[in-house]
Design a protein around this motif. Structure first.
Motif, PDB file in Angstrom:
ATOM      1  N   ILE A 198       0.839  -1.204   0.000  1.00 19.77           N
ATOM      2  CA  ILE A 198       0.000   0.000   0.000  1.00 19.77           C
ATOM      3  C   ILE A 198       0.873   1.253   0.000  1.00 19.77           C
ATOM      4  CG2 ILE A 198      -1.579   1.371   1.417  1.00 19.77           C
ATOM      5  CD1 ILE A 198      -2.916  -1.236   2.264  1.00 19.77           C
ATOM      6  N   ASN A 250      -2.110  10.233   2.485  1.00 14.90           N
ATOM      7  CA  ASN A 250      -2.608   9.213   1.562  1.00 14.90           C
ATOM      8  C   ASN A 250      -2.448   7.807   2.126  1.00 14.90           C
ATOM      9  OD1 ASN A 250      -3.253  11.231  -0.284  1.00 14.90           O
ATOM     10  ND2 ASN A 250      -1.258  11.119  -1.300  1.00 14.90           N
ATOM     11  N   CYS A 251      -1.360   7.546   2.839  1.00  8.85           N
ATOM     12  CA  CYS A 251      -1.183   6.233   3.454  1.00  8.85           C
ATOM     13  C   CYS A 251      -2.220   5.998   4.542  1.00  8.85           C
ATOM     14  CB  CYS A 251       0.219   6.101   4.032  1.00  8.85           C
ATOM     15  SG  CYS A 251       1.507   5.815   2.800  1.00  8.85           S
ATOM     16  N   THR A 253      -5.215   7.221   4.660  1.00  8.08           N
ATOM     17  CA  THR A 253      -6.490   6.944   3.982  1.00  8.08           C
ATOM     18  C   THR A 253      -6.546   5.504   3.476  1.00  8.08           C
ATOM     19  OG1 THR A 253      -6.677   9.256   3.290  1.00  8.08           O
ATOM     20  CG2 THR A 253      -7.996   7.645   2.094  1.00  8.08           C
ATOM     21  N   GLU A 254      -5.473   5.030   2.842  1.00  9.09           N
ATOM     22  CA  GLU A 254      -5.447   3.668   2.300  1.00  9.09           C
ATOM     23  C   GLU A 254      -5.409   2.625   3.412  1.00  9.09           C
ATOM     24  OE1 GLU A 254      -5.899   2.925  -0.836  1.00  9.09           O
ATOM     25  OE2 GLU A 254      -6.066   5.080  -1.256  1.00  9.09           O
ATOM     26  N   HIS A 256      -6.874   2.899   6.304  1.00  9.47           N
ATOM     27  CA  HIS A 256      -8.237   2.806   6.805  1.00  9.47           C
ATOM     28  C   HIS A 256      -9.100   1.969   5.861  1.00  9.47           C
ATOM     29  CE1 HIS A 256      -7.934   6.625   9.510  1.00  9.47           C
ATOM     30  NE2 HIS A 256      -7.361   5.564  10.051  1.00  9.47           N
ATOM     31  N   LYS A 257      -8.905   2.134   4.561  1.00  7.23           N
ATOM     32  CA  LYS A 257      -9.670   1.341   3.602  1.00  7.23           C
ATOM     33  C   LYS A 257      -9.354  -0.145   3.713  1.00  7.23           C
ATOM     34  CE  LYS A 257     -10.100   4.964   0.064  1.00  7.23           C
ATOM     35  NZ  LYS A 257      -9.737   5.354  -1.328  1.00  7.23           N
ATOM     36  N   ALA A 258      -8.087  -0.454   3.990  1.00  4.07           N
ATOM     37  CA  ALA A 258      -7.660  -1.858   4.077  1.00  4.07           C
ATOM     38  C   ALA A 258      -7.852  -2.436   5.469  1.00  4.07           C
ATOM     39  CB  ALA A 258      -6.194  -1.969   3.671  1.00  4.07           C
ATOM     40  N   GLY A 259      -8.336  -1.655   6.401  1.00  4.20           N
ATOM     41  CA  GLY A 259      -8.561  -2.144   7.759  1.00  4.20           C
ATOM     42  C   GLY A 259      -7.283  -2.286   8.564  1.00  4.20           C
TER      43      GLY A 259
END
Length: 272
Positions: A198, A250-251, A253-254, A256-259
């Motif tokens: 990520i 940005n990291c 945010t990503e 959080h999306k990936a848990g």
């Protein structure tokens, strides 16, 4: 009647002396005025020559000022010599005065020597961003005794050249690029391979991050409650702050999306 005769005698003597010395006085002042005019022309020619050779502005100004004062001193010695004043005694007095001034201005002479070293060896130039004496800023001006820095919050700081030339100087502008050292604290439940992918994808998507040298992601350390992920993107100096901020944002945010859970940094408990 006696006073009138004495005055007449003094007046005649003065006129005779004036007549005898008038050619010397006139020639001395002619030398003075012509010399000042010649010095001005020489100074302009020297500045143009140094500008043509693309010498550093600070060095050019310093050398031109030194030449100007040397020529002025030589002209003054020639002027008083033409008037008939003995120059050997004058030079001795000037030397003694210079020694006294030098002893009383040791700190200033140290700064002067430091300024000379900085100008000649060029550890930094005007416009470079440096870190020295606990201060980080952009070099605005290199003077003979002090160096002027402008910090990121627009503060003006003057550092004496003596301690500046003898201390450690970090120049961030010589290479043109810099590496940001970022750290993410992740939970032990995190899939490290996924987290690294990520972060790498985020950095590849940011145009200000350089492809050469390549950015890297490594496991920096394992603490009692988290995995410290070291992130090292390269960018141009002017993009350093923006790069660090964008990578963090940005990291996050990503993640959080990936848990992926961001673990707070643990502080060591104080021992009493």
């Amino acid at each position: 009647m006696l006073y009138i005769n004495s005055f007449s005698t003094y007046a005649d003597t003065f006129l005779n002396v004036l007549i005898d010395y008038s050619p010397r006085i006139i020639s001395a002042f002619v030398i003075l005025f012509l010399g000042l005019y010649a010095i001005r022309i020489i100074n302009r020619l020297v500045k143009k020559m140094m500008l043509k050779r693309e010498l550093e502005p600070t060095l050019s100004k310093f050398l031109a000022d030194i030449l100007l004062w040397v020529l002025r001193i030589l002209l003054f010695v020639s002027f008083i010599s033409k008037l008939g004043i003995e120059t050997s005694s004058f030079v001795a007095v000037l030397g003694a005065a210079g020694l006294a001034v030098g002893l009383s201005l040791q700190g200033s002479l140290s700064n002067f020597a430091g300024g000379m070293l900085i100008i000649l060896f060029k550890p930094f130039r005007v416009g470079d961003t440096i870190s020295a004496q606990g201060v980080i800023g952009t070099v605005s001006e290199i003077q003979i005794f002090v160096t002027k820095l402008i910090t990121v919050n627009n503060q003006t700081i003057f550092i004496p050249n003596g301690i500046l030339s003898n201390g450690v100087i970090t120049n961030y502008s010589i290479e043109g690029i810099c590496r940001a050292d970022l750290v993410f604290s992740l939970s032990y439940e995190t899939n490290i391979k996924t987290a690294k992918e990520i972060v790498m994808q985020v950095m590849h998507n940011q145009p200000q991050i350089l492809k050469n040298p390549e950015p890297t992601v490594v496991v920096k350390n394992l603490t009692d409650n988290s995995i410290l992920l070291g992130v090292y993107p390269w960018s141009k100096n002017q993009d350093a702050i923006t790069t660090s901020s964008d990578v963090y944002e940005n990291c996050l945010t990503e993640f959080h999306k990936a848990g992926i859970i961001i673990q707070p940094f643990a502080r060591e408990a104080s021992k009493e």
